[in-house]
Design a protein around this motif. Structure first.
Motif, PDB file in Angstrom:
ATOM      1  N   TRP A   1      32.089  46.605  29.517  1.00  0.00           N
ATOM      2  CA  TRP A   1      33.377  45.913  29.589  1.00  0.00           C
ATOM      3  C   TRP A   1      33.268  44.535  28.947  1.00  0.00           C
ATOM      4  CZ3 TRP A   1      35.227  41.278  31.313  1.00  0.00           C
ATOM      5  CH2 TRP A   1      36.623  41.150  31.341  1.00  0.00           C
TER       6      TRP A   1
ATOM      7  N   THR B   1      38.215  38.791  37.934  1.00  0.00           N
ATOM      8  CA  THR B   1      39.523  38.144  37.968  1.00  0.00           C
ATOM      9  C   THR B   1      39.585  37.246  39.199  1.00  0.00           C
ATOM     10  OG1 THR B   1      40.673  39.767  39.351  1.00  0.00           O
ATOM     11  CG2 THR B   1      40.582  40.224  36.967  1.00  0.00           C
TER      12      THR B   1
ATOM     13  N   MET C   1      44.245  45.560  33.953  1.00  0.00           N
ATOM     14  CA  MET C   1      42.877  45.817  33.524  1.00  0.00           C
ATOM     15  C   MET C   1      42.310  47.148  33.984  1.00  0.00           C
ATOM     16  SD  MET C   1      41.253  42.062  34.201  1.00  0.00           S
ATOM     17  CE  MET C   1      39.599  42.676  33.967  1.00  0.00           C
TER      18      MET C   1
ATOM     19  N   GLU D   1      47.189  40.486  36.635  1.00  0.00           N
ATOM     20  CA  GLU D   1      46.008  40.520  35.780  1.00  0.00           C
ATOM     21  C   GLU D   1      45.142  41.725  36.105  1.00  0.00           C
ATOM     22  OE1 GLU D   1      42.948  37.236  34.103  1.00  0.00           O
ATOM     23  OE2 GLU D   1      43.028  37.374  36.291  1.00  0.00           O
TER      24      GLU D   1
END
Length: 232
Positions: A64, A13, A206, A202
């Protein structure tokens, strides 16, 4: 003692990427490893090129997001996402042909950025899973870079980056006494695994390991490096 302080999840991110850059510019982080299927890879590459003193390796992914290559369906679920978790299941090992294709694709995608490849590790330490030992050794030799040492690789000093990995700087183990703890080790070299980040929405969406990353960042930017430590 030679100490490599590595920040994992680079490029996952923007907040993680910015936190790692700050921990390098203002702190003790010397290297990072990038997830080539992350949400902020292009931004991470841009920032790495602006900070050439930060060594960048690859954080190989199997647990992931989506693969970077096509036709590796033996690694994915019906949604096209990697189907494996952080816990190795001996009854369901990854298909090695598909894994070699995918991890090679991830490394080649890294090399196309123009960044020099520093070293190899993996998300959730999957490169330490027993069935992939020959593959990870093969990739290390093909690309001529060292690999993060984990338990199953301790007897392969020809490919590992340090004598041991210090994974205690995580969760409740995060403290400003990191170098005091390292000084008790009877080794010549150690890699410290860290996860600094600037926490944003964000990142919160996650992972449950979000706000502790802010504490890691603050501590990594406040530590003094003892004279007996050689950061590399």
């Amino acid at each position: 003692m030679k100490v490599r302080i590595n920040a994992d999840d680079y490029g996952l991110t923007k907040g993680i990427t910015d936190g790692i850059i700050r921990a390098h510019q203002n702190g003790v982080v010397t290297s990072t490893t990038m997830m080539m299927n992350g949400k902020a890879v292009d931004y991470a590459v841009e920032q790495a090129k602006l900070n050439p003193s930060l060594k960048v390796g690859i954080h190989l992914v199997l647990t992931w997001g989506k693969p970077v290559s096509e036709e590796v369906n033996k690694l994915t679920n019906s949604d096209g996402l990697f189907r494996f978790t952080s816990i190795f299941d001996p009854s369901d090992p990854p298909n090695l042909d598909h894994l070699e294709k995918e991890w090679t694709a991830q490394i080649e995608a890294f090399l196309r950025t123009g960044l020099p490849l520093s070293h190899i590790d993996s998300h959730h330490h999957v490169h330490g899973w027993p069935p992939v030992q020959a593959l990870i050794a093969k990739l290390a030799k093909i690309y001529q870079v060292p690999v993060r040492v984990v338990g199953t690789l301790k007897n392969q000093p020809d490919i590992t980056m340090t004598d041991i990995l210090w994974d205690g700087f995580y969760g409740e183990g995060v403290s400003g006494r990191l170098f005091d703890e390292l000084q008790t080790l009877d080794v010549d070299s150690v890699e410290v695994m860290t996860h600094p980040a600037i926490v944003d929405e964000e990142l919160e969406s996650m992972t449950s390991y979000a706000y502790p990353r802010k504490r890691e960042l603050d501590l990594l930017c406040s530590m003094r490096v003892p004279s007996w430590v050689e950061l590399f």
